[in-house]
Enzyme design. Structure first.
Site, PDB file in Angstrom:
ATOM      1  N   LYS A  25       0.833  -1.201   0.000  1.00 56.40           N
ATOM      2  CA  LYS A  25       0.000   0.000   0.000  1.00 56.40           C
ATOM      3  C   LYS A  25       0.871   1.255   0.000  1.00 56.40           C
ATOM      4  O   LYS A  25       0.659   2.190  -0.783  1.00 56.40           O
ATOM      5  CB  LYS A  25      -0.851  -0.027   1.265  1.00 56.40           C
ATOM      6  CG  LYS A  25      -2.284   0.297   1.033  1.00 56.40           C
ATOM      7  CD  LYS A  25      -3.072   0.060   2.310  1.00 56.40           C
ATOM      8  CE  LYS A  25      -3.808  -1.258   2.254  1.00 56.40           C
ATOM      9  NZ  LYS A  25      -4.402  -1.640   3.519  1.00 56.40           N
ATOM     10  N   ARG A  94      -3.558   2.680   8.482  1.00 51.97           N
ATOM     11  CA  ARG A  94      -3.786   1.399   7.788  1.00 51.97           C
ATOM     12  C   ARG A  94      -2.534   0.543   7.839  1.00 51.97           C
ATOM     13  O   ARG A  94      -1.432   1.060   7.661  1.00 51.97           O
ATOM     14  CB  ARG A  94      -4.079   1.633   6.300  1.00 51.97           C
ATOM     15  CG  ARG A  94      -5.386   2.270   5.991  1.00 51.97           C
ATOM     16  CD  ARG A  94      -5.580   2.299   4.475  1.00 51.97           C
ATOM     17  NE  ARG A  94      -6.974   2.486   4.132  1.00 51.97           N
ATOM     18  CZ  ARG A  94      -7.555   3.677   4.029  1.00 51.97           C
ATOM     19  NH1 ARG A  94      -6.857   4.788   4.220  1.00 51.97           N
ATOM     20  NH2 ARG A  94      -8.837   3.760   3.729  1.00 51.97           N
ATOM     21  N   GLY A 103      -6.263 -10.882   8.251  1.00 43.10           N
ATOM     22  CA  GLY A 103      -5.743 -11.113   9.607  1.00 43.10           C
ATOM     23  C   GLY A 103      -4.925  -9.946  10.096  1.00 43.10           C
ATOM     24  O   GLY A 103      -4.624  -9.846  11.281  1.00 43.10           O
ATOM     25  N   MET A 105      -4.350  -5.830  10.875  1.00 42.99           N
ATOM     26  CA  MET A 105      -5.269  -4.916  11.546  1.00 42.99           C
ATOM     27  C   MET A 105      -6.187  -4.191  10.550  1.00 42.99           C
ATOM     28  O   MET A 105      -5.741  -3.753   9.488  1.00 42.99           O
ATOM     29  CB  MET A 105      -4.470  -3.880  12.346  1.00 42.99           C
ATOM     30  CG  MET A 105      -5.342  -3.143  13.347  1.00 42.99           C
ATOM     31  SD  MET A 105      -4.470  -1.808  14.146  1.00 42.99           S
ATOM     32  CE  MET A 105      -4.789  -0.463  13.035  1.00 42.99           C
ATOM     33  N   ARG A 338      -3.505  -0.598  -6.608  1.00 46.76           N
ATOM     34  CA  ARG A 338      -2.574  -1.739  -6.663  1.00 46.76           C
ATOM     35  C   ARG A 338      -2.917  -2.531  -7.919  1.00 46.76           C
ATOM     36  O   ARG A 338      -4.012  -2.367  -8.480  1.00 46.76           O
ATOM     37  CB  ARG A 338      -2.718  -2.630  -5.430  1.00 46.76           C
ATOM     38  CG  ARG A 338      -4.084  -3.201  -5.328  1.00 46.76           C
ATOM     39  CD  ARG A 338      -4.268  -4.107  -4.140  1.00 46.76           C
ATOM     40  NE  ARG A 338      -5.682  -4.463  -4.086  1.00 46.76           N
ATOM     41  CZ  ARG A 338      -6.250  -5.112  -3.113  1.00 46.76           C
ATOM     42  NH1 ARG A 338      -5.544  -5.493  -2.071  1.00 46.76           N
ATOM     43  NH2 ARG A 338      -7.525  -5.417  -3.141  1.00 46.76           N
ATOM     44  N   HIS A 455      -3.908 -43.201  -2.046  1.00 43.17           N
ATOM     45  CA  HIS A 455      -4.624 -43.781  -3.183  1.00 43.17           C
ATOM     46  C   HIS A 455      -5.693 -42.823  -3.701  1.00 43.17           C
ATOM     47  O   HIS A 455      -5.764 -42.517  -4.896  1.00 43.17           O
ATOM     48  CB  HIS A 455      -5.257 -45.108  -2.740  1.00 43.17           C
ATOM     49  CG  HIS A 455      -6.042 -45.781  -3.806  1.00 43.17           C
ATOM     50  ND1 HIS A 455      -7.380 -45.565  -3.990  1.00 43.17           N
ATOM     51  CD2 HIS A 455      -5.674 -46.626  -4.781  1.00 43.17           C
ATOM     52  CE1 HIS A 455      -7.810 -46.270  -5.015  1.00 43.17           C
ATOM     53  NE2 HIS A 455      -6.785 -46.930  -5.519  1.00 43.17           N
ATOM     54  N   ARG A 617       5.606 -48.975 -16.329  1.00 42.71           N
ATOM     55  CA  ARG A 617       6.262 -49.493 -15.123  1.00 42.71           C
ATOM     56  C   ARG A 617       5.727 -50.887 -14.822  1.00 42.71           C
ATOM     57  O   ARG A 617       4.512 -51.100 -14.779  1.00 42.71           O
ATOM     58  CB  ARG A 617       5.976 -48.586 -13.926  1.00 42.71           C
ATOM     59  CG  ARG A 617       6.625 -49.136 -12.668  1.00 42.71           C
ATOM     60  CD  ARG A 617       6.415 -48.238 -11.490  1.00 42.71           C
ATOM     61  NE  ARG A 617       5.052 -48.314 -10.988  1.00 42.71           N
ATOM     62  CZ  ARG A 617       4.597 -47.547  -9.990  1.00 42.71           C
ATOM     63  NH1 ARG A 617       5.386 -46.632  -9.442  1.00 42.71           N
ATOM     64  NH2 ARG A 617       3.365 -47.668  -9.577  1.00 42.71           N
ATOM     65  N   GLU A 773      13.741 -44.368  -6.303  1.00 49.19           N
ATOM     66  CA  GLU A 773      12.732 -44.094  -5.271  1.00 49.19           C
ATOM     67  C   GLU A 773      13.272 -44.256  -3.864  1.00 49.19           C
ATOM     68  O   GLU A 773      12.530 -44.091  -2.900  1.00 49.19           O
ATOM     69  CB  GLU A 773      11.548 -45.061  -5.439  1.00 49.19           C
ATOM     70  CG  GLU A 773      10.826 -44.902  -6.740  1.00 49.19           C
ATOM     71  CD  GLU A 773       9.718 -45.923  -6.881  1.00 49.19           C
ATOM     72  OE1 GLU A 773       8.565 -45.592  -6.580  1.00 49.19           O
ATOM     73  OE2 GLU A 773      10.006 -47.055  -7.290  1.00 49.19           O
ATOM     74  N   SER A 792      13.805 -42.490 -13.623  1.00 47.93           N
ATOM     75  CA  SER A 792      12.663 -41.642 -13.330  1.00 47.93           C
ATOM     76  C   SER A 792      12.549 -41.557 -11.808  1.00 47.93           C
ATOM     77  O   SER A 792      12.412 -42.580 -11.135  1.00 47.93           O
ATOM     78  CB  SER A 792      11.394 -42.238 -13.931  1.00 47.93           C
ATOM     79  OG  SER A 792      10.298 -41.453 -13.560  1.00 47.93           O
ATOM     80  N   GLY A 794      10.966 -41.338  -8.496  1.00 45.45           N
ATOM     81  CA  GLY A 794       9.646 -41.527  -7.877  1.00 45.45           C
ATOM     82  C   GLY A 794       9.681 -40.765  -6.564  1.00 45.45           C
ATOM     83  O   GLY A 794      10.026 -41.305  -5.519  1.00 45.45           O
ATOM     84  N   THR A 795       9.339 -39.501  -6.651  1.00 44.37           N
ATOM     85  CA  THR A 795       9.548 -38.648  -5.472  1.00 44.37           C
ATOM     86  C   THR A 795       8.515 -38.879  -4.371  1.00 44.37           C
ATOM     87  O   THR A 795       8.700 -38.396  -3.263  1.00 44.37           O
ATOM     88  CB  THR A 795       9.563 -37.162  -5.882  1.00 44.37           C
ATOM     89  OG1 THR A 795       8.488 -36.947  -6.783  1.00 44.37           O
ATOM     90  CG2 THR A 795      10.884 -36.786  -6.521  1.00 44.37           C
ATOM     91  N   CYS A 860       8.409 -38.734 -11.893  1.00 49.47           N
ATOM     92  CA  CYS A 860       7.009 -39.115 -12.092  1.00 49.47           C
ATOM     93  C   CYS A 860       6.235 -39.151 -10.783  1.00 49.47           C
ATOM     94  O   CYS A 860       5.112 -39.596 -10.746  1.00 49.47           O
ATOM     95  CB  CYS A 860       6.906 -40.442 -12.836  1.00 49.47           C
ATOM     96  SG  CYS A 860       7.618 -41.814 -11.923  1.00 49.47           S
ATOM     97  N   TYR A 880      12.576 -34.266 -18.161  1.00 46.33           N
ATOM     98  CA  TYR A 880      11.120 -34.118 -18.222  1.00 46.33           C
ATOM     99  C   TYR A 880      10.507 -34.273 -16.833  1.00 46.33           C
ATOM    100  O   TYR A 880      11.145 -34.794 -15.918  1.00 46.33           O
ATOM    101  CB  TYR A 880      10.496 -35.147 -19.182  1.00 46.33           C
ATOM    102  CG  TYR A 880      10.561 -36.572 -18.702  1.00 46.33           C
ATOM    103  CD1 TYR A 880       9.567 -37.111 -17.901  1.00 46.33           C
ATOM    104  CD2 TYR A 880      11.630 -37.395 -19.059  1.00 46.33           C
ATOM    105  CE1 TYR A 880       9.629 -38.419 -17.455  1.00 46.33           C
ATOM    106  CE2 TYR A 880      11.706 -38.703 -18.612  1.00 46.33           C
ATOM    107  CZ  TYR A 880      10.702 -39.212 -17.803  1.00 46.33           C
ATOM    108  OH  TYR A 880      10.772 -40.505 -17.347  1.00 46.33           O
TER     109      TYR A 880
HETATM  110  C1  PEP Z   1       6.625 -42.489  -6.637  1.00 41.95           C
HETATM  111  O1  PEP Z   1       6.930 -43.204  -5.684  1.00 41.95           O
HETATM  112  O2  PEP Z   1       6.918 -41.287  -6.712  1.00 41.95           O
HETATM  113  C2  PEP Z   1       5.858 -43.055  -7.749  1.00 41.95           C
HETATM  114  C3  PEP Z   1       5.585 -42.357  -8.823  1.00 41.95           C
HETATM  115  O3  PEP Z   1       5.387 -44.304  -7.584  1.00 41.95           O
HETATM  116  P1  PEP Z   1       4.059 -44.666  -6.751  1.00 41.95           P
HETATM  117  O4  PEP Z   1       3.408 -43.397  -6.335  1.00 41.95           O
HETATM  118  O5  PEP Z   1       3.231 -45.466  -7.660  1.00 41.95           O
HETATM  119  O6  PEP Z   1       4.628 -45.427  -5.611  1.00 41.95           O
HETATM  120 MG    MG Z   2       6.752 -45.329  -5.916  1.00 44.66          MG
END
Ligand code: PEP
Ligand code: MG
Length: 971
Positions: A25, A94, A103, A105, A338, A455, A617, A773, A792, A794-795, A860, A880
């Site tokens: 502001k 203000r 939140g 004042m 703004r 899931h 996979r 993974e 790949s 698998g985070t 992925c 990717y």
């Molecule tokens: C992961 O573990 O990041 C992954 C893509 O495999 P999944 O979620 O199927 O275990």
């Molecule tokens: Mg996995």
């Protein structure tokens, strides 16, 4: 240190770039005053430095004198003094942090009024009623906002005064009653604070400034900063500004205005306005506001002036501006401006329109930078219209969009209700593969447990279906669920907001998600910016999802979770037959049946993604996920008894039971125990690929082994895959040869030759890689890369295993506490942890590419669709990211923004070919290792035959097993 800056102070940089110091502001007020020279009531800003100093060690000594000097300058400029008994100057106070935040004042207006100055105000304005009404408002505002007096007490008195005066509007209260109210309000304040209402303007000012500083650490502000990921140490600025009055008379008024329509993005000024009113009246909605067209009729000269200011503001900020203005006795004042908030649809339209307006000089890059993931979500998914609905319960917003439906508590009931034509919300404690049909039938999903990679979350996101998960306070009964004392019965309506995680009772109106034409334009610009820097793929497990992903711009499939193909009604019995097989023949026959059905699935996906890479996979989850739950069966056994078939399933489920299935016989380990399973999957896949080649297509197949942790393991798995690929191709040639004797032999011979040629020439691209993974896989990436063509990350699992946080449990139970306490900055299942998991990704990339420079690497896990995580992956040098189909547009945008931020590496996505020397050596190395590993594995006791494994006695008694929670993987 200078803490106070007048609006007309000459800064070294444009004030609008100094929001860190002046707050949003304050920066804009200074910009309007000192740069644009617009008619802004004078004032000064107390900087965020002062707030930080206050938070560190209380009110800074030098601030008192600096405020006093600024006040004196303001008084000189206005020719009036605050608190003056003859002609008082009134000011507003203000808060104004760098980011606008609920939140903080509320604004205090009319500061400077006291028992003397009110008389002066009445005299000067010749309007006693106006003066006492202003004083009444001030005492109530100051009491409530600064001194924490409950506002209802003031409201109740005002209502009583109106009743006494026989009026329903504030304006109808006569001056005598207003004077009485001022008195009574002051007594309320004294009763609550133990001190008289402050009469000295210095005390009033200091109290208000301190209250703004203190509000920075109020619980609502902290909660908002946690949610919006705003740093807690920024502090807020405070703006003190001379008051102008829109409620002086009918030649006065106040309003809010936008330089374009913030809802649609249409060009042309847009706004609301009220004659003879103060700003709060416009926002409070007490009176019906008028449009800017009405303003034009009533105040034509001011309307022209306002539009000219709007044009200047838009030209200067090069964006849509949101303003507040006041007309005081025929003079226009600009109170605030703004860059305005806007809907997703408006954001897209404005960004594209502005690029086409040369005067604004907005580049395509800038336009792309102005769009957020939230804007795209708004046009991709349905949204609830309106706001302020009472929230029944809040969980994690797992899949964006709005859904309204009747509550059903089992998948079967949900499906049946949907078949009757009802709209359904499936409410479960958590979901498992057995609930998929109910999830498919539902408009939206609500679960009491599970996190962002549970899931329910993963499946719902894949389908673009709104879902709220992990709403811990939902307790589910047989025919109802409850939240505290509220009971929601099966069949009752609820509304689920998968964007915010909020669940409301009843049916809330929904606006459809519709992508305007500018959506495509912005994404095409984003793609051009991204170029070949970071490809975007999708996680999809069937033809329609793959088609949808391609439609959203996916450049391939980064993860096909083949286990999803096993879950359809016609597949599950075959999988169970395979698990229950007591002879090799029975197992082979079940596998053969599975091969036939998987081939069809693969064919659909390869067709949808023809010419683009498809990562398949091999089976990942533990086999018990395909068996009925031991809990249910043990209850049934103890009550009505089990059929023979159920008894066999129960025994198998108990024998496959694991206490921690996420760390048990999953991924490649399953392949080690059941090599026939992986061979079957590869055969089905290769047959589908050969069919595509026959049909003139170009399948690009990447076969991915899940959860490997060592070179030996990967080499062994690779050997099965290679053997299955080779035998399928050979077998297909033979079979086709036989067919040819029946049909056109010449045509078939040509086809076989062609097929072999394309494989040999790399026309049928088949590469074999692995998921990374586990921390070990990332650390040993160098040697795993010897036998893998691609990685790949698998985070989801990598996050679970790096933190040791169960991905199915911690989010509902402890994550919010961790976030509130600042133990974690972000939920690491939502935004990849850049320091820990990110470090493993960087290490994995570095070590993998040190062995194999052309190694293709992607991600992925669910983070592949999160903009902040995408920036981390881009910076790590990934080729990717892969995410659910509906997040592909967001990923395209985020990847372009990562490129603009200089994070992504450029270069074509690497596709390893059979001819590449590195690949050859990998294959040779793999074969040697595989031979070794296979001999060792064959000797190892763990590698029991399928039959033995299935028959293995349950390690614990059935009762213990029944109590253990069933694994719910994110698949
Ligand atoms: C992961 O573990 O990041 C992954 C893509 O495999 P999944 O979620 O199927 O275990
Ligand atoms: Mg996995």
């Amino acid at each position: 240190m200078p803490f106070v800056f007048d609006f007309d102070h000459t800064h070294r940089r444009p004030p609008m770039e100094m929001k860190d110091l002046l707050g949003g502001k304050g920066a804009n007020l200074a910009e309007m005053t000192s740069v644009l020279r617009l008619p802004v009531p004078p004032g000064f800003t107390i900087s965020t430095d002062a707030c930080r100093a206050y938070m560190d060690g209380g009110w800074p000594e030098e601030l008192t004198a600096q405020v006093a000097r600024a006040r004196a300058r303001l008084e000189r400029a206005m020719g009036k003094r605050i608190g003056d008994a003859d002609d008082p100057l009134l000011v507003s106070v203000r808060s104004g942090a760098k980011f606008s935040m609920p939140g903080m004042m509320d604004t205090v207006l009319n500061l400077g009024l006291n028992d003397w100055s009110v008389v002066g105000l009445a005299r000067q304005t010749g309007d006693e009623r106006f003066a006492y009404d202003s004083y009444r408002r001030f005492v109530a505002m100051y009491g409530r906002i600064v001194l924490d007096v409950p506002g209802e007490e003031f409201d109740a008195l005002l209502e009583a005064a109106k009743e006494l005066a026989g009026t329903t509007s504030d304006a109808g209260v006569p001056v005598q009653l207003l004077q009485y109210l001022v008195d009574a309000y002051q007594q309320i304040v004294e009763r609550h604070t133990g001190r008289p209402f402050p009469q000295d303007p210095d005390d009033q000012l200091r109290g208000a400034i301190e209250a703004v500083f203190a509000s920075w650490n109020g619980p609502r502000a902290i909660a908002y900063r946690n949610q919006e990921r705003i740093a807690h140490d920024l502090g807020t600025a405070v703006n003190v500004q001379a008051m102008v009055f829109g409620n002086r008379d009918d030649n006065s008024g106040t309003g809010v205005g936008f330089t374009r329509d913030p809802a649609t993005g249409e060009k042309g000024a847009y706004g609301d306005f009220l004659v003879n009113a103060q700003g709060e009246d416009v926002v409070a909605g007490i009176r019906n506001t008028e449009s800017l067209a009405d303003l034009q009729k009533k105040f034509p000269r001011i309307h022209t002036e306002l539009l000219a200011i709007f044009a200047r503001l838009e030209g200067h900020y090069r964006d849509m501006c949101d303003t507040e203005f006041t007309i005081e006795q025929g003079k226009l004042w600009m109170l605030q401006t703004r860059v305005g908030k806007r809907t997703g649809r408006a954001a897209l339209k404005m960004a594209v329109d502005m690029v086409a307006e040369p005067r604004l000089k907005v580049s395509k890059e800038e336009a792309v930078g102005r769009i957020t993931a939230d804007h795209l979500d708004q046009v991709l998914h349905p949204q609830f219209t309106g706001s302020g609905y009472e929230v029944l319960v809040k969980g994690l917003g797992a899949s964006p969009g709005a859904a309204v439906g009747r509550v059903y508590l089992t998948a079967d009931d949900a499906q049946a209700a949907a078949e009757r034509g009802e709209k359904v919300v499936l409410v479960r404690s958590e979901t498992s593969p057995e609930d998929v049909h109910g999830m498919l039938a539902a408009e939206g999903i609500l679960t009491a447990r599970g996190g962002l990679v549970s899931h329910a979350a993963v499946v719902a996101r894949g389908w673009g279906k709104p879902a709220v998960v992990g709403a811990e306070s939902v307790s589910i009964g047989d025919s109802s669920f409850s939240v505290g004392t509220t009971v929601v019965h099966q069949g009752d309506w609820i509304s689920v907001d998968g964007t915010t995680g909020k669940v409301m009772l009843g049916q809330i109106p929904v606006s459809r998600g519709e992508t305007p034409p500018e959506f495509g334009t912005i994404l095409s610009w984003a793609d051009a910016i991204r170029g070949d820097a970071l490809a975007i793929r999708a996680n999809a497990d069937n033809g329609p999802d793959a088609t949808n992903a391609r439609h959203h711009g996916a450049q391939g499939i980064g993860l096909c979770r083949t286990e999803h193909m096993f879950l359809a009604d016609d597949r599950l019995p075959i999988v169970r037959r395979m698990i229950l097989a007591s002879t090799p023949e029975e197992e082979t026959s079940a596998l053969e049946e599975l091969r036939r059905v998987q081939r069809v699935d693969f064919a659909e996906i390869l067709e949808a993604m023809d010419g683009l890479p498809v990562t398949i996979r091999l089976l990942d989850p533990p086999l018990h996920e395909f068996l009925p739950s031991t809990e249910e069966l043990s209850i049934k056994e103890a009550t009505v008894g089990l059929t023979d078939e159920e008894q066999r399933l129960f025994e198998a489920a108990k024998s496959w039971h694991e206490f921690n299935p996420m760390l048990g016989t999953r991924g490649v380990r399953l392949g080690v125990l059941r090599p026939g399973l992986y061979a079957m999957q590869v055969r089905a896949l290769m047959e589908a690929a050969l069919d595509r080649v026959d049909a003139g297509g170009h399948p690009v197949v990447e076969i991915m082994i899940p959860l490997t942790v060592s070179r030996e393991e990967m080499a062994l798995a690779r050997s099965w895959v290679e053997a299955a690929v080779e035998s399928t191709v050979a077998h297909s040639a033979e079979r086709d040869g036989r067919t040819a004797t029946k049909g056109g032999r010449a045509a078939s011979a040509r086809r076989n030759a062609a097929t072999r040629d394309v494989i040999a020439a790399g026309g049928l691209d088949v590469t074999i890689g692995t998921m990374v993974e586990t921390p070990r896989a990332a650390l040993r990436a160098g040697e795993i890369a010897e036998v893998a063509d691609f990685f790949s990350f698998g985070t989801n699992d990598l996050t679970q295993m790096t933190f040791g946080f169960s991905r199915d449990d911690v989010e509902g139970r402890m994550m919010s506490a961790y976030l509130e306490l600042g133990l974690l900055k972000r939920n690491p299942f939502e935004v990849v942890d850049p320091d820990g998991v990110g470090e493993l990704v960087r290490l994995g990339v570095e070590r993998g590419r040190a062995t194999r420079p052309e190694l293709k690497i992607g991600v992925c896990g669910e983070h592949g669709g999160d903009p902040e995580s995408i920036a981390t992956f881009a910076a790590a040098g990934l080729d990717y990211v892969s995410c659910s189909p509906f997040r592909v547009p967001i990923a395209r945008l985020a990847a372009a923004q990562a490129v603009l931020a200089g994070l992504a590496r450029r270069g074509p996505t690497r596709v390893a070919t059979k001819k590449a020397p590195a690949r050859k050596s990998a294959t040779t190395a793999a074969k040697a290792l595989a031979r070794k590993a296979a001999t060792t594995a064959a000797k190892a006791p763990a590698r029991k035959s399928a039959t033995t494994a299935a028959k293995a006695p349950a390690r614990k008694s059935a009762t213990t097993a029944a109590k253990a929670p069933r694994a719910r993987s994110g698949r």
